[in-house]
Motif scaffolding. Sequence first.
Motif, PDB file in Angstrom:
ATOM      1  N   GLY A 149       6.917  38.545 129.615  1.00 48.35           N
ATOM      2  CA  GLY A 149       6.072  39.285 128.695  1.00 48.35           C
ATOM      3  C   GLY A 149       5.902  38.587 127.356  1.00 48.35           C
ATOM      4  N   ILE A 150       6.534  37.411 127.224  1.00 46.16           N
ATOM      5  CA  ILE A 150       6.454  36.627 125.990  1.00 46.16           C
ATOM      6  C   ILE A 150       5.571  35.409 126.244  1.00 46.16           C
ATOM      7  N   THR A 151       4.634  35.164 125.364  1.00 40.22           N
ATOM      8  CA  THR A 151       3.780  33.985 125.490  1.00 40.22           C
ATOM      9  C   THR A 151       4.100  32.981 124.393  1.00 40.22           C
ATOM     10  N   SER A 152       3.795  31.721 124.671  1.00 40.12           N
ATOM     11  CA  SER A 152       3.993  30.647 123.709  1.00 40.12           C
ATOM     12  C   SER A 152       2.730  29.802 123.674  1.00 40.12           C
ATOM     13  N   ASN A 153       2.130  29.681 122.492  1.00 37.19           N
ATOM     14  CA  ASN A 153       0.881  28.937 122.348  1.00 37.19           C
ATOM     15  C   ASN A 153       0.855  28.147 121.050  1.00 37.19           C
ATOM     16  N   VAL A 154      -0.089  27.213 120.988  1.00 37.31           N
ATOM     17  CA  VAL A 154      -0.297  26.396 119.794  1.00 37.31           C
ATOM     18  C   VAL A 154      -1.660  26.702 119.199  1.00 37.31           C
ATOM     19  N   VAL A 155      -1.724  26.826 117.883  1.00 42.76           N
ATOM     20  CA  VAL A 155      -2.992  26.787 117.165  1.00 42.76           C
ATOM     21  C   VAL A 155      -3.045  25.445 116.446  1.00 42.76           C
ATOM     22  N   SER A 156      -4.080  24.680 116.728  1.00 40.96           N
ATOM     23  CA  SER A 156      -4.187  23.307 116.237  1.00 40.96           C
ATOM     24  C   SER A 156      -5.307  23.206 115.201  1.00 40.96           C
ATOM     25  N   PRO A 157      -4.969  23.228 113.908  1.00 38.33           N
ATOM     26  CA  PRO A 157      -6.005  23.177 112.873  1.00 38.33           C
ATOM     27  C   PRO A 157      -6.587  21.772 112.720  1.00 38.33           C
ATOM     28  N   GLY A 158      -7.818  21.737 112.247  1.00 42.06           N
ATOM     29  CA  GLY A 158      -8.389  20.492 111.767  1.00 42.06           C
ATOM     30  C   GLY A 158      -8.073  20.337 110.293  1.00 42.06           C
ATOM     31  N   ALA A 159      -8.957  19.677 109.540  1.00 43.98           N
ATOM     32  CA  ALA A 159      -8.755  19.495 108.105  1.00 43.98           C
ATOM     33  C   ALA A 159      -9.111  20.793 107.382  1.00 43.98           C
ATOM     34  N   ILE A 160      -8.125  21.393 106.756  1.00 43.30           N
ATOM     35  CA  ILE A 160      -8.290  22.688 106.097  1.00 43.30           C
ATOM     36  C   ILE A 160      -8.307  22.489 104.585  1.00 43.30           C
ATOM     37  N   ILE A 161      -9.274  23.116 103.934  1.00 42.54           N
ATOM     38  CA  ILE A 161      -9.379  22.979 102.482  1.00 42.54           C
ATOM     39  C   ILE A 161      -8.398  23.922 101.787  1.00 42.54           C
ATOM     40  N   ASN A 162      -7.811  23.440 100.732  1.00 46.15           N
ATOM     41  CA  ASN A 162      -6.940  24.248  99.881  1.00 46.15           C
ATOM     42  C   ASN A 162      -6.875  23.548  98.522  1.00 46.15           C
ATOM     43  N   PRO A 163      -6.282  24.157  97.522  1.00 43.35           N
ATOM     44  CA  PRO A 163      -6.274  23.534  96.190  1.00 43.35           C
ATOM     45  C   PRO A 163      -5.664  22.133  96.172  1.00 43.35           C
ATOM     46  N   MET A 164      -4.607  21.901  96.951  1.00 41.00           N
ATOM     47  CA  MET A 164      -3.985  20.584  96.978  1.00 41.00           C
ATOM     48  C   MET A 164      -4.931  19.537  97.559  1.00 41.00           C
ATOM     49  N   VAL A 165      -5.654  19.916  98.640  1.00 42.05           N
ATOM     50  CA  VAL A 165      -6.617  18.995  99.241  1.00 42.05           C
ATOM     51  C   VAL A 165      -7.761  18.731  98.273  1.00 42.05           C
ATOM     52  N   GLU A 166      -8.219  19.769  97.589  1.00 40.96           N
ATOM     53  CA  GLU A 166      -9.297  19.589  96.617  1.00 40.96           C
ATOM     54  C   GLU A 166      -8.884  18.626  95.510  1.00 40.96           C
ATOM     55  N   GLY A 226     -19.667  20.073 110.081  1.00 39.55           N
ATOM     56  CA  GLY A 226     -20.004  19.357 108.862  1.00 39.55           C
ATOM     57  C   GLY A 226     -19.274  19.832 107.627  1.00 39.55           C
ATOM     58  N   ARG A 227     -18.076  20.402 107.805  1.00 37.91           N
ATOM     59  CA  ARG A 227     -17.335  20.915 106.641  1.00 37.91           C
ATOM     60  C   ARG A 227     -15.848  20.975 106.934  1.00 37.91           C
ATOM     61  N   PHE A 228     -15.081  21.250 105.899  1.00 39.84           N
ATOM     62  CA  PHE A 228     -13.666  21.552 106.057  1.00 39.84           C
ATOM     63  C   PHE A 228     -13.512  22.975 106.591  1.00 39.84           C
ATOM     64  N   GLY A 229     -12.391  23.234 107.230  1.00 40.27           N
ATOM     65  CA  GLY A 229     -12.083  24.588 107.646  1.00 40.27           C
ATOM     66  C   GLY A 229     -11.453  25.377 106.521  1.00 40.27           C
ATOM     67  N   GLU A 230     -11.467  26.704 106.665  1.00 40.28           N
ATOM     68  CA  GLU A 230     -10.843  27.595 105.696  1.00 40.28           C
ATOM     69  C   GLU A 230      -9.543  28.157 106.278  1.00 40.28           C
TER      70      GLU A 230
END
Length: 265
Positions: free
Chosen positions: A177-194, A227-231
């Motif tokens: 009843g337990i699942t294990s998965n991955v969420v794989s982000p691309g390039a995400i914008i944040n203040p440090m990246v900016e 054509g953009r960064f992710g949020e």
Amino acid sequence: MDLKLKGKRALVTGSSSGLGESIVKMLANEGATVIVHGRNEDRAKVVCQEIINNGGMAEIALGDLSTDNGADEVASAALKNGQIDILINNAGVTSHKSWGEATAIDWAEIYNNNVVSYVRMIQRIVPQMKTLGWGRVIHIGGGLAIQPIKEQPHYNATLAARHNLSISLARTLQETGITSNVVSPGAIINPMVEDWLVNAAPKFNWGTDLEEIKSKAVQQLIPNDTGRFGEPEEIAGAVAYLCSTYANYISGATIRVDGGTIKCL
């Protein structure tokens, strides 16, 4: 859509800032009681209070997951007021050292922070999930696990290890009843990246306007179908879905949220 998370308790590691903060806030908005984790008490308290002020339910668990003692402290605090139904492994560090710069010690340290810390929390939280007959374990990975670049090889390798261990865990947890998965982000914008983009702009002739800088950076560094960064909220949305009962039939999967940056099946 009601993701049916009311009554669930979720521990999100590394959630006192950044991507983890977005995840913990979205889960709280969906009705889950969330445990905000970090090493800085003041930052964790700010996030926790924001959630409570917004009508959510939140607690705090402090500790350094790069050590066994720290992981014990986090698990103890998280379980103090009830079971944990959802574990989001998100905490970690980055490094931009090259092959010529990263020493064997650098490789060992980043592996401990980015991979063994995940293992520590799995070993401390998943056993009690088995007694519940239901649970979610979600690991934050990354596109560099699938298509690594020549830079930061030690960091790339830790992402690949996260993907690998998540699938192995899914096989181990079959029919529990337990699942294990991955969420794989691309390039995400944040203040440090900016900040990094603004500082790098003169080198690449990206101009001075932030939106223009971001657009040119995407074209040159991370071309993708959107054509953009992710949020951060777009990553949090994928995590929240995998936490829901609508994702009961998803396990051992990698959900890419990268705008089509990774070009593979």
